[in-house]
Design a protein around this motif. Structure first.
Motif, short mmCIF file in Angstrom:
data_model
loop_
_atom_site.label_atom_id
_atom_site.label_comp_id
_atom_site.label_asym_id
_atom_site.label_seq_id
_atom_site.Cartn_x
_atom_site.Cartn_y
_atom_site.Cartn_z
N GLY B 71 72.56 -42.75 74.88
CA GLY B 71 71.25 -42.76 75.51
C GLY B 71 70.52 -41.43 75.45
O GLY B 71 69.31 -41.38 75.60
N THR B 72 71.24 -40.35 75.24
CA THR B 72 70.58 -39.05 75.07
C THR B 72 70.53 -38.72 73.59
O THR B 72 71.57 -38.60 72.94
N PRO B 73 69.32 -38.60 73.04
CA PRO B 73 69.26 -38.39 71.59
C PRO B 73 69.75 -37.00 71.18
O PRO B 73 69.65 -36.05 71.95
N ALA B 232 63.31 -50.76 61.60
CA ALA B 232 64.76 -50.84 61.42
C ALA B 232 65.50 -50.29 62.64
O ALA B 232 66.61 -50.73 62.94
N VAL B 233 64.88 -49.36 63.35
CA VAL B 233 65.56 -48.75 64.51
C VAL B 233 65.85 -49.81 65.58
O VAL B 233 67.02 -50.06 65.91
N PRO B 234 64.83 -50.48 66.15
CA PRO B 234 65.17 -51.47 67.17
C PRO B 234 65.96 -52.65 66.63
O PRO B 234 66.80 -53.21 67.35
N ILE B 235 65.73 -53.04 65.39
CA ILE B 235 66.47 -54.19 64.86
C ILE B 235 67.95 -53.84 64.70
O ILE B 235 68.83 -54.60 65.11
N LEU B 236 68.24 -52.67 64.15
CA LEU B 236 69.65 -52.28 64.01
C LEU B 236 70.30 -52.10 65.37
O LEU B 236 71.46 -52.47 65.56
N LYS B 237 69.55 -51.56 66.33
CA LYS B 237 70.11 -51.42 67.69
C LYS B 237 70.40 -52.80 68.30
O LYS B 237 71.38 -52.96 69.01
N PRO B 243 75.44 -46.32 66.72
CA PRO B 243 74.29 -45.43 66.91
C PRO B 243 73.39 -45.43 65.67
O PRO B 243 73.86 -45.64 64.55
N VAL B 244 72.10 -45.20 65.88
CA VAL B 244 71.13 -45.22 64.78
C VAL B 244 70.35 -43.90 64.76
O VAL B 244 69.72 -43.53 65.75
N ALA B 267 60.82 -42.83 70.34
CA ALA B 267 60.16 -43.87 71.12
C ALA B 267 60.66 -45.25 70.73
O ALA B 267 60.71 -46.17 71.55
N ALA B 268 61.05 -45.41 69.47
CA ALA B 268 61.56 -46.72 69.01
C ALA B 268 63.01 -46.93 69.40
O ALA B 268 63.55 -48.01 69.19
N GLY B 269 63.64 -45.90 69.97
CA GLY B 269 64.99 -46.09 70.47
C GLY B 269 66.09 -45.43 69.66
O GLY B 269 67.27 -45.72 69.87
N ALA B 270 65.72 -44.53 68.71
CA ALA B 270 66.75 -43.89 67.88
C ALA B 270 67.68 -43.03 68.73
O ALA B 270 67.26 -42.42 69.71
N ASP B 271 68.95 -42.96 68.33
CA ASP B 271 69.94 -42.14 69.02
C ASP B 271 69.93 -40.71 68.53
O ASP B 271 70.59 -39.85 69.11
N GLY B 272 69.21 -40.47 67.44
CA GLY B 272 69.19 -39.12 66.92
C GLY B 272 68.20 -38.98 65.79
O GLY B 272 67.68 -39.97 65.25
#
Lengths: 320, 320, 320, 320
Positions: B71-73, B232-237, B243-244, B267-272
């Motif tokens: 949850g923390t990038p 791809a970020v939210p879809i892969l998540k 992690p993405v 903003a899209a939810g990437a982990d890093g």
């Protein structure tokens, strides 16, 4: 050297007395520097070993007497995967009857899913070799691990590098270190320039017997598996002296247009055609939908020979 | 089994008494067979080890205390290629100051041309290790040869598999056989499905510590090097528990939009986020045009922290 | 002028006394000529009316008091197609409650098949106008025929030009001849350069109130309808002074990732978001699969507001 | 009807007594409903007026005695843009000498930039008409405004719809309302399915004289302007009864591979070839780089005739 370039630009601008303003002078000279650099790159490209500029005459690969790249097109056919001795021998027999000397068959299969059939491995290569020896055929088979090259040379006559490995540079280097001819497939979304550079990896290591194979590129179109880039054939022939094949099976993934695509490839100047043939495509362990059965293959060969595109290739090429 | 299917169809049609005509009945039952097959495939997909259906909670990769995927990038930064001890230490110092713990740097470089700089090899890994030990950093570095995995484990904390090798299945298998975490980049024109299957190759061999990295896909657009596929970020998540990351340098190849792309990724939810930093990009031996220098990196980090997107990641995710 | 250029080249080569050989001199001067030409083109580009170089400050479009492009993002929402008075009023009521002032709805629908629902035409525009008047909303609706512009101005506040018509230059010219603001969508496979030139068609005819809208580009990826090109947002903002929207519905065609895509768009600097809302998506006459219903829209708005990306847009922009 | 479907599903599940679990039963029946729907769609597709299933025999378009689609391929040649009477008459004379009866030439030019040459308009059509009357040629020219169809019919024998307008449905409807034959080009990134639906727009309005033209699709490849999708030729011929052309100029944008591409198109079964010829390409007002001059055109025609692909088309087709 960007620093030296900056210094020179500053000095030039300092002495600028017109008619252009400083901005323009700076722009023009940047372009001149860039042009000099491009010229160097152009020179370098000229000296790519695979380029037509480096070697004007065609590379002709001699596969135990079958010549590839000399103007008479050749056919490579066989199953997607080697599955059994019966399967391979059935295909080999048909190839022999049709006068087709190059047999393909995958023993190491790069598959999207780890749970799909991964091929019979070395055992598959042995089956291919036995069938080839029985029917005096040439074995074309894909190798996927740099460490397998020496092993492969015992069984195969042509090492295939698959589309997914076109930029697996360690594999290319390994293929460049052996002396078995290589059939290199274009990557799924490789540019022609990247394709030629991949071939250069092999040739620059000393293995000059490289054949290129266009196999369709990935596009948005949904009615074909890939889009056959037919223009790649004459462009690669112009840019390079290496032979150029077209894989008519993978490029479209459609059995129903094999014949017109084969004719188009030959009319465009291809040195050869590759296609997948399986005794019973419906139960094939891979690519079941796109392989043709043996009777269809025989019809295909008859129609292709009747098209006058197999025999008059010399004329096609000399006119180009 | 197509034969058995055909038999069944024939029998069903024979007993058809309406209201549909035979053609329709045949079509409907073919669809039912197909649906059963799809159901099996769907079940298989559900059981992909990398899928969210198989494991609901996020995989959190622990890199010597830095957690990825919780949850923390995190930020991964460093030069495209390792060129010298001075270069790597200069970057490492800056990372330390910025509180960035993951350092990237290429020692084995997959390059389009065989005549381009191919990296310092093992010597490069040693430099990375020394700098990481000096500044308490995590080393992320690409490995390209299946035979190099054991050697690499001596020096690197995260094995990177590059875009060109995403379907180099031998390399994936080798990465699955070690226990060092893997950062797997999406191929140049890989679908998301192929990307997840590539990760499955690694995880199915027993190495569960896999991180995915979107790095742009090849399209027709010319103003960016690749097209960053942000969806791809939210879809892969959603599809996977892994992690993405988003590589904001390679995805666009443009320094001028690094910050908005980084914000979009978070903003899209990437982990890093991964990006390239070089003490002197103008003279870099690879990717000179897209790396940023250290002062630009410091400004980038300041702006990114000010965006509130680094800290509130937990909220971003829980709301999804 | 190629002839004059050739003459000059011949004369220069005639006087070449080294150190470069004639081929090199010829090449260098050709590059200089080319650079001069490029310089002219660069100058021309600078003077494109839509370019940031021509106008440094943002174009702010005033839609009856709602400002677009001034740093506070706006939302455009509504059904894909206008189907009935009930449908449009239901959506309008929800927009009003959510504080969303821009309502979209298609009355003229460009559909792939001639047998698909083609829209209610002028009657649809009337419904939109009545609903907008009732709830104090702004009407955004697509026009497809150059001859309909004047008629449209009676009903709509913003003329939308759809993706399929981005290079329908007759339509662009007609949109440039009226004074109603225009929302121009990027073509299915248009480059950003072509997109800006399309906007230039409108602006150069005198209609300066143009808003751009990224809506996904066509790629090979199959898990999304199109690929949202997020990098287009900051690049278009840098290159042009026009406001930039992102259509989060059409770009991916997936309801499940609307929120992360909306956040990504705002984080990347978009001036607005467009999405499709329908009272009962399952029975919609077009795009049934990708529209969200009203409760989902309300949740979406709540989550988006909670993200802090709607309010702090000024900061996002000033930091760029 | 989704509601009715849901009801039915609930009732079926309620009565489920095995052997499948409820989830599976629900899935299977959803697939059956979907299959029924697909069946309806399949039926609808069968009845597309342009489809081979609807009309088995080829549509043969009679252009003042020149038949298109009957097995003998035809050539369409001429300048990109009509620039002057001299220019058009020079080309017309050459066409006449070469036995080429279809002359193309653009009077209304869809150009990326509003500042580029937009064509001579109606005056250009008049020039084409005069040259055609003088040399007994057929005029093929692009129309871009739905309002211009009646005017155009006075001058042109074939109305061309350009790639950028393939989904300009208002223009397609207008072209369907006249009785002049139409040559419809495939859009820059149109699927074949979309292409056939675009033709259906015209045919469904009553104008059955439609010819399709593949002209290359947009891909990532940089060595060609577009990628010639050769597989589209046999697929369109299989799916539809309409004649299929290949524009060998725009598809690749390269003069050096015109001949192999022309041969490939004919070998693949194309009914005709389109190419651009200009008396002085270097000074052409559009597409200067890709047009060939008149001597090159004469050589091209000689080589093409010598290839045996012009004369034996009947055999090519009957064998398919």
């Amino acid at each position: 050297d960007p620093e030296r370039e900056k210094d020179m630009l500053d000095r030039i601008v300092k002495h600028n007395e017109g008619p252009f303003d400083d901005h323009t002078v700076r722009y023009l000279f940047k372009q001149i520097f860039k042009a000099s650099l491009d010229l160097q790159i152009e020179e370098q490209k000229k000296t790519l070993l695979v380029s037509r500029k480096k070697q004007a005459e065609n590379t002709v690969v001699d596969l135990k007497g079958t010549l590839v790249g000399n103007g008479t097109p050749v056919i490579v056919a066989g199953p997607c995967s080697v599955e059994s001795e019966e399967q391979v021998f059935a295909v080999a027999r048909s190839l022999k009857e049709q006068g087709v000397r190059l047999m393909r068959g995958g023993a190491f299969k790069p598959r999207t899913s780890p749970y799909d059939f991964q091929g019979l491995g070395e055992e598959g290569l042995k089956i291919l070799r036995r069938a080839a020896d029985e029917y005096d055929l040439i074995v074309v088979s894909e190798i996927v691990n740099p460490g397998d090259m020496e092993m492969a040379e015992q069984y195969v006559d042509v090492i295939q590098i698959g589309a997914r490995n076109m930029q697996n540079f360690e594999l290319l280097k390994a293929a460049g270190s052996v002396r078995t001819p290589v059939l290199l497939k274009r990557g799924l979304s490789a540019t022609m320039e990247e394709f030629l550079f991949a071939a250069e990896y092999i040739v620059s290591r000393g293995n000059t017997q490289v054949m290129l194979c266009e196999r369709g590129i990935r596009t948005y179109e949904k009615w074909t598996r890939n889009t056959l880039d037919i223009s790649a054939v004459p462009i690669l022939k112009n840019e390079s002296h290496l032979p150029v094949f077209v894989d008519i099976t993978h490029s479209t993934g459609r059995r129903d247009i094999l014949l017109p695509c084969a004719k188009a490839a030959l009319a465009a100047g291809a040195d050869g055609i590759m296609l997948e043939v399986h005794p019973n495509p419906a139960v094939a362990l891979s690519d079941a939908k796109q392989q043709i059965d043996i009777p269809s293959f025989e019809t295909f060969m008859k129609d292709l020979r009747a098209s006058n595109l197999m025999g008059n290739q010399e004329r096609v090429l000399e006119r180009k």
